[in-house]
Design a protein around this motif. Structure first.
Motif, PDB file in Angstrom:
ATOM      1  N   ILE A 140       0.835  -1.202   0.000  1.00 47.18           N
ATOM      2  CA  ILE A 140       0.000   0.000   0.000  1.00 47.18           C
ATOM      3  C   ILE A 140       0.869   1.252   0.000  1.00 47.18           C
ATOM      4  O   ILE A 140       1.555   1.543   0.987  1.00 47.18           O
ATOM      5  N   PRO A 141       0.867   2.007  -1.105  1.00 47.19           N
ATOM      6  CA  PRO A 141       1.705   3.214  -1.192  1.00 47.19           C
ATOM      7  C   PRO A 141       1.283   4.230  -0.144  1.00 47.19           C
ATOM      8  O   PRO A 141       0.098   4.348   0.177  1.00 47.19           O
ATOM      9  N   GLY A 142       2.272   4.926   0.390  1.00 44.56           N
ATOM     10  CA  GLY A 142       1.969   5.940   1.383  1.00 44.56           C
ATOM     11  C   GLY A 142       1.826   5.348   2.770  1.00 44.56           C
ATOM     12  O   GLY A 142       1.783   6.064   3.751  1.00 44.56           O
ATOM     13  N   LEU A 143       1.722   4.007   2.837  1.00 47.40           N
ATOM     14  CA  LEU A 143       1.525   3.382   4.139  1.00 47.40           C
ATOM     15  C   LEU A 143       2.683   2.418   4.413  1.00 47.40           C
ATOM     16  O   LEU A 143       3.403   2.568   5.392  1.00 47.40           O
ATOM     17  N   ASN A 144       2.840   1.446   3.521  1.00 47.93           N
ATOM     18  CA  ASN A 144       3.891   0.458   3.798  1.00 47.93           C
ATOM     19  C   ASN A 144       4.471  -0.163   2.522  1.00 47.93           C
ATOM     20  O   ASN A 144       4.849  -1.315   2.523  1.00 47.93           O
ATOM     21  N   PHE A 145       4.498   0.603   1.431  1.00 50.56           N
ATOM     22  CA  PHE A 145       4.890  -0.045   0.181  1.00 50.56           C
ATOM     23  C   PHE A 145       6.364  -0.452   0.153  1.00 50.56           C
ATOM     24  O   PHE A 145       7.256   0.344   0.457  1.00 50.56           O
ATOM     25  N   GLU A 146       6.584  -1.715  -0.188  1.00 53.46           N
ATOM     26  CA  GLU A 146       7.941  -2.214  -0.458  1.00 53.46           C
ATOM     27  C   GLU A 146       7.834  -3.144  -1.654  1.00 53.46           C
ATOM     28  O   GLU A 146       6.835  -3.841  -1.789  1.00 53.46           O
ATOM     29  N   VAL A 147       8.867  -3.165  -2.471  1.00 55.06           N
ATOM     30  CA  VAL A 147       8.865  -4.145  -3.552  1.00 55.06           C
ATOM     31  C   VAL A 147       8.966  -5.525  -2.910  1.00 55.06           C
ATOM     32  O   VAL A 147       9.837  -5.757  -2.063  1.00 55.06           O
ATOM     33  N   PRO A 148       8.051  -6.465  -3.239  1.00 55.42           N
ATOM     34  CA  PRO A 148       8.081  -7.794  -2.605  1.00 55.42           C
ATOM     35  C   PRO A 148       9.438  -8.465  -2.788  1.00 55.42           C
ATOM     36  O   PRO A 148      10.074  -8.320  -3.840  1.00 55.42           O
ATOM     37  N   GLU A 149       9.845  -9.199  -1.762  1.00 53.03           N
ATOM     38  CA  GLU A 149      11.190  -9.773  -1.757  1.00 53.03           C
ATOM     39  C   GLU A 149      11.468 -10.667  -2.954  1.00 53.03           C
ATOM     40  O   GLU A 149      12.519 -10.588  -3.575  1.00 53.03           O
ATOM     41  N   HIS A 150      10.441 -11.487  -3.316  1.00 52.88           N
ATOM     42  CA  HIS A 150      10.686 -12.434  -4.400  1.00 52.88           C
ATOM     43  C   HIS A 150      10.849 -11.732  -5.747  1.00 52.88           C
ATOM     44  O   HIS A 150      11.282 -12.343  -6.702  1.00 52.88           O
ATOM     45  N   LEU A 152      12.542  -8.717  -5.916  1.00 54.82           N
ATOM     46  CA  LEU A 152      13.696  -7.819  -5.832  1.00 54.82           C
ATOM     47  C   LEU A 152      14.776  -8.198  -6.831  1.00 54.82           C
ATOM     48  O   LEU A 152      15.326  -7.354  -7.523  1.00 54.82           O
ATOM     49  N   GLY A 153      15.032  -9.508  -6.905  1.00 53.28           N
ATOM     50  CA  GLY A 153      16.074  -9.985  -7.799  1.00 53.28           C
ATOM     51  C   GLY A 153      15.802  -9.547  -9.224  1.00 53.28           C
ATOM     52  O   GLY A 153      16.677  -8.987  -9.899  1.00 53.28           O
ATOM     53  N   GLU A 154      14.573  -9.754  -9.652  1.00 53.54           N
ATOM     54  CA  GLU A 154      14.216  -9.419 -11.021  1.00 53.54           C
ATOM     55  C   GLU A 154      14.338  -7.919 -11.270  1.00 53.54           C
ATOM     56  O   GLU A 154      14.800  -7.475 -12.322  1.00 53.54           O
ATOM     57  N   VAL A 155      13.919  -7.136 -10.252  1.00 54.35           N
ATOM     58  CA  VAL A 155      13.978  -5.679 -10.395  1.00 54.35           C
ATOM     59  C   VAL A 155      15.424  -5.234 -10.614  1.00 54.35           C
ATOM     60  O   VAL A 155      15.725  -4.447 -11.518  1.00 54.35           O
ATOM     61  N   VAL A 156      16.331  -5.781  -9.794  1.00 52.79           N
ATOM     62  CA  VAL A 156      17.734  -5.383  -9.897  1.00 52.79           C
ATOM     63  C   VAL A 156      18.319  -5.866 -11.220  1.00 52.79           C
ATOM     64  O   VAL A 156      18.950  -5.116 -11.963  1.00 52.79           O
ATOM     65  N   GLU A 157      18.033  -7.119 -11.504  1.00 53.21           N
ATOM     66  CA  GLU A 157      18.613  -7.758 -12.686  1.00 53.21           C
ATOM     67  C   GLU A 157      18.224  -7.030 -13.968  1.00 53.21           C
ATOM     68  O   GLU A 157      19.061  -6.780 -14.846  1.00 53.21           O
ATOM     69  N   ARG A 158      16.937  -6.661 -14.085  1.00 51.69           N
ATOM     70  CA  ARG A 158      16.477  -6.021 -15.317  1.00 51.69           C
ATOM     71  C   ARG A 158      16.561  -4.512 -15.234  1.00 51.69           C
ATOM     72  O   ARG A 158      16.129  -3.798 -16.154  1.00 51.69           O
ATOM     73  N   GLY A 159      17.087  -3.988 -14.133  1.00 51.75           N
ATOM     74  CA  GLY A 159      17.216  -2.541 -13.997  1.00 51.75           C
ATOM     75  C   GLY A 159      15.890  -1.816 -13.987  1.00 51.75           C
ATOM     76  O   GLY A 159      15.750  -0.741 -14.573  1.00 51.75           O
ATOM     77  N   LEU A 160      14.884  -2.410 -13.324  1.00 51.99           N
ATOM     78  CA  LEU A 160      13.559  -1.775 -13.290  1.00 51.99           C
ATOM     79  C   LEU A 160      13.506  -0.696 -12.216  1.00 51.99           C
ATOM     80  O   LEU A 160      14.313  -0.678 -11.294  1.00 51.99           O
ATOM     81  N   ASP A 161      12.531   0.185 -12.359  1.00 52.07           N
ATOM     82  CA  ASP A 161      12.387   1.316 -11.444  1.00 52.07           C
ATOM     83  C   ASP A 161      11.324   0.978 -10.397  1.00 52.07           C
ATOM     84  O   ASP A 161      10.138   0.923 -10.708  1.00 52.07           O
ATOM     85  N   PRO A 162      11.744   0.728  -9.146  1.00 56.35           N
ATOM     86  CA  PRO A 162      10.752   0.356  -8.125  1.00 56.35           C
ATOM     87  C   PRO A 162       9.698   1.442  -7.902  1.00 56.35           C
ATOM     88  O   PRO A 162       8.576   1.138  -7.502  1.00 56.35           O
ATOM     89  N   ARG A 163      10.070   2.713  -8.183  1.00 56.89           N
ATOM     90  CA  ARG A 163       9.083   3.785  -7.999  1.00 56.89           C
ATOM     91  C   ARG A 163       7.882   3.574  -8.913  1.00 56.89           C
ATOM     92  O   ARG A 163       6.757   3.942  -8.581  1.00 56.89           O
ATOM     93  N   MET A 164       8.144   3.000 -10.101  1.00 54.25           N
ATOM     94  CA  MET A 164       7.038   2.808 -11.022  1.00 54.25           C
ATOM     95  C   MET A 164       6.175   1.623 -10.627  1.00 54.25           C
ATOM     96  O   MET A 164       5.015   1.535 -11.010  1.00 54.25           O
ATOM     97  N   MET A 165       6.758   0.684  -9.858  1.00 52.68           N
ATOM     98  CA  MET A 165       5.911  -0.384  -9.326  1.00 52.68           C
ATOM     99  C   MET A 165       4.969   0.200  -8.287  1.00 52.68           C
ATOM    100  O   MET A 165       3.803  -0.160  -8.205  1.00 52.68           O
ATOM    101  N   GLN A 166       5.491   1.144  -7.514  1.00 50.15           N
ATOM    102  CA  GLN A 166       4.609   1.811  -6.556  1.00 50.15           C
ATOM    103  C   GLN A 166       3.533   2.592  -7.300  1.00 50.15           C
ATOM    104  O   GLN A 166       2.366   2.616  -6.900  1.00 50.15           O
TER     105      GLN A 166
END
Ligand SMILES: [Cu+2]
Lengths: 237, 99, 559
Positions: A140-150, A152-166
């Motif tokens: 939930i953005p503004g409350l407790n948003f975090e990119v889910p752990e499972h 994270l690897g993909e986000v880093v690997e593909r150079g994705l922007d976690p802000r856009m997931m939020q």
């Protein structure tokens, strides 16, 4: 409007009810036509109201397709699927309620309106379950948003922007909550109508009022028909 | 407005079609269509909308004016989306930063 | 003329006029006003409320003009105070004065009268519209009292969402409510025009005022919801500190500008189209000629409503919008000149060889035509891509839109108010003072804003607290003009109120005009007409010869 008048005569003959006429109208025909036309025009406003959100969603999804697809995978597609069935069924009961009101069958009308309300409430219930899950999964953005752990690897690997997931979740919550608010208003409106039909309040049997209410209800359904594939079915395959 | 009363059968047929389309949209999302995934999903949603508007909302039985209003409201939505998209689609044509 | 009407009514078998004829103004309890569903009374409620906001916006403008007398910031305590002042001016004038000005007052009052209806289709929603406006307006006043906002009326992100530490969220709600009040008005108008026209009132017998209001209503219902959602997104971004438009959080601030201007460019036509409707009523009446090119004017209103929706990108030429989109928007913006020019040419052609009378409404109308033309032509300059790069965010833009909105919309509003004041209140105003106000407004306006074209062209940016000393002469001119303008605005406020001291005595049709609204008494009875009027002629059947024998259209002894 000839056939229309005939249809009305039949209904009126069935229920022997003539609606009260507001002072500004010349006849009942003009009054009911205005009401239904008015609701359609109001729906045009509603389309543009949701349209601004759909446009924003579309733009960001176009700019960041991978982030949106990945974020969308955190939603439970089957809950959305079940909810679509629930809402489409409520549209069926609503359409049948309009039919019952046109035929002047009051008991049937009240039952169908109640069924529609129950289905609408079920939809909200499922939504509440989903929101709770999202809360526990820190989505939930503004409350407790975090990119889910499972992911994270993909986000880093593909150079994705976690802000856009939020961003996906911001728009997801805004759109579904706005939709839910409309649904709550719709349920309240149907409740009033069911009560008024139950106490036989409608001077004209309520066919026009129920039809106007039905238009609003079906519109809420149509919004969901678009939200479901947009939010839940971004497969990215 | 007081057009002929739709039969239960018609309502049920439309409901059945809506269910079929719902299954179709979930199915289509699983297919590897690549860039076509999105347009297919929207096409199915639009078809559902047409069914709901024409039969559940009784647009078939109304006059030209109501139909025009319904046409206009969707046209306006499409217009807004396309014209805003126009900016984003052509942003990178010119290889100058910020233009 | 009035005797003609009386004779006719008597001949038609009406009751003889009683000393206390029933009018819509009879009830005077607070409840009778706050719970009224009569479109005429709601029009008056709106008239009073928007006047309050006009005064608030006017005070802010005066403060700004006084500040700009000298190059150094000396009157206001800080640049921030100046920012709050121009934001207050913009928000009050646009959302709470100009957008509702003509439609919610004159439109509300006249639309049912002009089409021969007893009320709008949804009187309760009409009242709700005023309450929505009042909720939004109350929030706006609370904002002023508790510190104001400094974002400009455009609420550009990310300043409005991340950097401004003023009351942006309440302002978003104020705009949201004002927006829904205008949606309710527009929606009511559209249904009413479609379903409640009197027998014989075909689309091409509608007064052009109605066509203009119909086009305006289309914009209100299709554009306003997008603004509503845009300001709600701002509120969410600001309250929850999540990214929607803020680039630091991954958002795109230009998306906000797209959504904002998708409404706010068409909103220019919400402000000026009703004014064009007013002018289309006044010009033929005081030229004693049928309007030239009725269908062209009618269709050009619709064309403006449609074209107005596809040109908003001209506000984003230097914002980082794609250059190719800029090209398209620039080209489309040129097209707007066509329907605008059609109107101007048709009004002047109507006046050509007419028996023109320079009464106050006509003076305002002529002022409108001239000033709107200047505003329109400078608009073409601004919609030229390359020129806009030089002129964007300068006083040239400020002057341009004031020529359209003040020279256009406000002059039409004042002209219309003078034209229909006898109908609304049953009182005449002192003609001499009316002419003086029209003259003062015209001269004061030009002195205020023409120098700003030059200032902008020379490069003075808008929204600045201080400026380079070489701009001072033109700024002083502008401030001097503003005081004449304020005098011109103040006059009608005084003599309109002054005219209310005596009981109603205005004739039903003081201008010998042809619209249906002139066939009923002044002020009208609660249900507008004693009989549902029948319409048998096209509108504007004026003739310069038979002025005296003219008795309106459509009811030659048909009662
Ligand atoms: Cu513009």
């Amino acid at each position: 409007m000839d056939t229309a008048t005939m249809g009305h005569t039949d209904a009126a003959a069935g229920s022997a009810l003539i609606p009260l006429l507001s002072h500004q109208f010349d006849d009942v025909e003009q009054q009911s036509y205005s009401s239904i036309l008015g609701m359609w025009i109001f729906l045009a406003t509603e389309v543009m109201f949701f349209g601004g959100l759909l446009t924003s969603f579309g733009i960001y999804r176009y700019l960041h397709p991978h982030e949106f697809a990945l974020a969308s995978h955190n939603l439970y597609m089957w809950w959305g699927f079940v909810n679509t069935i629930v809402l489409l069924t409520s549209s069926l009961t609503m359409a049948l309620a309009v039919r019952a009101s046109q035929l002047g069958r009051r008991t049937e009308l009240v039952r169908l309106l109640l069924a529609t309300m129950v289905l609408g409430t079920c939809f909200l219930g499922v939504k509440a379950i989903e929101y709770t899950t999202d809360y526990h999964e820190h989505l939930i953005p503004g409350l407790n948003f975090e990119v889910p752990e499972h992911q994270l690897g993909e986000v880093v690997e593909r150079g994705l922007d976690p802000r856009m997931m939020q961003m996906f979740f911001v728009l997801y919550f805004f759109m579904t909550m706005l939709h839910a608010i409309h649904l709550i208003i719709g349920i309240g409106m149907l409740g009033v109508m069911a009560y008024l039909a139950h106490i036989n309040w409608f001077s004209g049997g309520g066919a026009v009022q129920i039809e106007v209410g039905g238009l609003y209800w079906h519109f809420i359904d149509i919004v969901w028909v678009f939200l479901f594939p947009l939010l839940y079915l971004i497969s990215g395959k | 407005m007081h057009h002929h009363v739709a039969t239960i059968k018609t309502n049920l047929i439309i409901f059945g079609l809506l269910m079929l389309l719902l299954v179709a949209t979930v199915g289509a999302a699983e297919l590897p269509l690549g860039p076509l995934n999105f347009p297919v999903a929207m096409l199915i949603a639009a078809t559902k909308t047409v069914l709901i508007i024409f039969y559940f909302m009784h647009l078939t039985g109304t006059d030209k004016l109501t139909k025009t209003i319904v046409g206009t409201m969707f046209l306006w939505l499409v217009l807004m989306i396309l014209m805003i998209m126009m900016d984003y689609l052509s942003r990178d044509w010119l290889q100058i930063l910020g233009k | 003329m009035s005797t003609t009407v009386l004779d006719q009514t008597a001949a038609a078998g009406h009751k003889p006029p009683k000393p206390h004829r029933e009018t819509y103004l009879d009830a005077w309890t607070v409840k009778s006003w706050l719970l009224t569903t009569d479109h005429k009374r709601i029009g008056i409620l709106y008239l009073i409320s928007i006047t309050v906001f006009f005064l608030i916006g006017g005070v802010a403008a005066t403060t700004m003009r006084l500040e700009l007398m000298t190059p150094k910031g000396d009157l206001l305590s800080s640049p921030d105070a100046y920012n709050r002042m121009f934001t207050l001016h913009g928000v009050a004038m646009i959302f709470f004065f100009l957008v509702p000005s003509i439609p919610a007052t004159l439109g509300n009052f006249l639309l049912p009268l002009m089409i021969g209806a007893r009320d709008l289709a949804f009187p309760i929603i009409n009242l709700m519209s005023w309450y929505m406006y009042m909720i939004g307006g109350s929030i706006a006043i609370a904002i002023i009292l508790f510190g104001g906002i400094d974002t400009g009326w455009t609420f550009y992100t990310p300043f409005s969402t991340m950097f401004s530490n003023t009351l942006v969220v309440p302002a978003a709600f104020a705009v949201f409510f004002a927006g829904f009040s205008s949606i309710f008005t527009g929606f009511n108008f559209i249904v009413t025009v479609h379903t409640m026209r009197a027998p014989g009132m075909t689309w091409f017998r509608l007064p052009l005022f109605i066509w203009a209001h119909y086009a305006t209503s289309l914009i209100m219902i299709l554009g306003t919801p997008v603004l509503a959602i845009a300001v709600m997104l701002i509120a969410v971004e600001r309250l929850l500190r999540v990214g929607i438009f803020d680039p630091a959080l991954g958002g795109d601030p230009i998306l906000f500008q797209h959504l904002f201007w998708f409404y706010s460019h068409p909103a220019v036509y919400i402000m000026v189209l009703p004014g064009m409707g007013v002018i289309s009523e006044i010009v033929p009446c005081f030229s004693r000629r049928p309007i030239f090119g009725y269908r062209f004017i009618a269709y050009s209103s619709i064309a403006l409503a449609i074209l107005g929706f596809i040109v908003w990108g001209h506000h984003l030429f230097v914002s980082g919008q794609s250059m190719y989109a800029g090209l398209v928007f620039s080209f489309l913006s040129f097209l707007v000149a066509v329907p605008s020019a059609i109107k101007v040419f048709n009004w002047t052609a109507t006046m050509h060889k007419g028996a023109i009378r320079f009464d106050t409404p006509m003076l305002y109308a002529i002022g409108f035509i001239g000033l709107f033309t200047v505003g329109g032509l400078t608009g073409i300059m601004l919609s030229t891509l390359a020129v806009d790069v030089h002129l964007h965010d300068t006083y040239f833009v400020v002057a341009h839109f004031h020529y359209v909105m003040v020279g256009g919309a406000v002059l039409a509003y004042l002209g219309g108010l003078h034209f229909w004041w006898p109908k609304i209140t049953g009182r005449m105003y002192p003609e001499m003072f009316g002419k003086l106000s029209a003259l003062a407004v015209f001269i004061g306006f030009n002195f205020t804003f023409f120098p700003q074209f030059i200032l902008g062209y020379l490069g003075m940016p808008r929204r600045y607290f201080e400026y380079a000393p070489e701009f001072q002469v033109l700024n002083v001119m502008s401030t001097a003009g503003a005081s004449v303008l304020a005098f011109g605005y103040g006059l009608p406020l005084i003599y309109f109120l002054w005219s209310l001291r005596k009981p109603p005595s205005a004739p039903a049709n003081p201008w010998q005009a042809t619209g249906l609204e002139w066939q009923t008494e002044s002020p009208p009875p609660t249900h507008n007409f004693e009989f549902t009027p029948k319409v048998e002629k096209a509108p504007y059947s004026y003739s310069p010869v038979a002025v005296e024998g003219f008795d309106g259209y459509g009811d030659h002894g048909s009662h």
